[in-house]
Design an enzyme around this catalytic site. Structure first.
Site, PDB file in Angstrom:
ATOM      1  N   THR A  48       3.248  -4.272  -8.187  1.00  0.00           N
ATOM      2  CA  THR A  48       3.501  -3.691  -6.676  1.00  0.00           C
ATOM      3  C   THR A  48       2.173  -4.509  -6.064  1.00  0.00           C
ATOM      4  OG1 THR A  48       2.686  -1.532  -6.318  1.00  0.00           O
ATOM      5  CG2 THR A  48       4.461  -1.770  -7.117  1.00  0.00           C
ATOM      6  N   ASP A  49       1.650  -5.314  -5.072  1.00  0.00           N
ATOM      7  CA  ASP A  49       1.602  -5.365  -4.276  1.00  0.00           C
ATOM      8  C   ASP A  49       0.359  -4.533  -3.649  1.00  0.00           C
ATOM      9  OD1 ASP A  49       2.787  -4.618  -1.956  1.00  0.00           O
ATOM     10  OD2 ASP A  49       3.137  -6.806  -1.479  1.00  0.00           O
TER      11      ASP A  49
END
Length: 144
Positions: A22-23
């Protein structure tokens, strides 16, 4: 590519979204879909009886990505379980065109068209796909 349901002939690989996928916004970073697609293709080959390390060690060949196109539709998030599909859309002497999709339940998140090429492991020169692999790949051929 505009498929709204997974093809029944496609191979499916289940995976979970982890923190490293994920970012900062908590959604899967766009480039990680390519990693998910790669993982599914590796498991697809393994399920067909062709481990990638064995192909390299015993047959001096590898599959490499020659081209990609990905369309992003919806975000995946931390802890989501995804099903990533693999379906062959075309087979050449040294290439396979593969349609891939990432699903969360009934929701299509991303879809890609990937061309992989068979190459000599030492020189990266194109090699004909061995017939047993070409034959096995037809098990997951998508209808045209």
């Amino acid at each position: 590519m505009t498929v709204s349901v997974p093809s029944p002939t496609a191979f499916r690989h289940r995976l979970r979204v982890y923190w490293e996928d994920t970012d900062a916004g908590g959604v899967v970073f766009y480039a990680n879909y390519l990693r998910f697609f790669e993982r599914a293709r590796t498991e697809w080959l393994r399920a067909l009886g062709f481990g990638q390390q064995a192909l390299k060690d015993r047959h001096a060949l590898m599959f490499v990505v020659a081209a990609t196109a990905v369309r992003y539709l919806r975000p995946a998030r931390l802890d989501d379980e995804l099903d990533v599909t693999v379906g062959v859309t075309a087979a050449g002497r040294a290439t396979l065109d593969i349609a891939q999709q990432a699903w969360r339940g009934d929701t299509l998140l991303a879809e890609g068209e990937i061309r992989i090429g068979c190459v000599d492991a030492a020189t990266f020169a194109p090699r004909r796909i061995p017939q047993p692999i070409a034959d096995a790949a037809t098990l997951h051929a998508l209808p045209r």
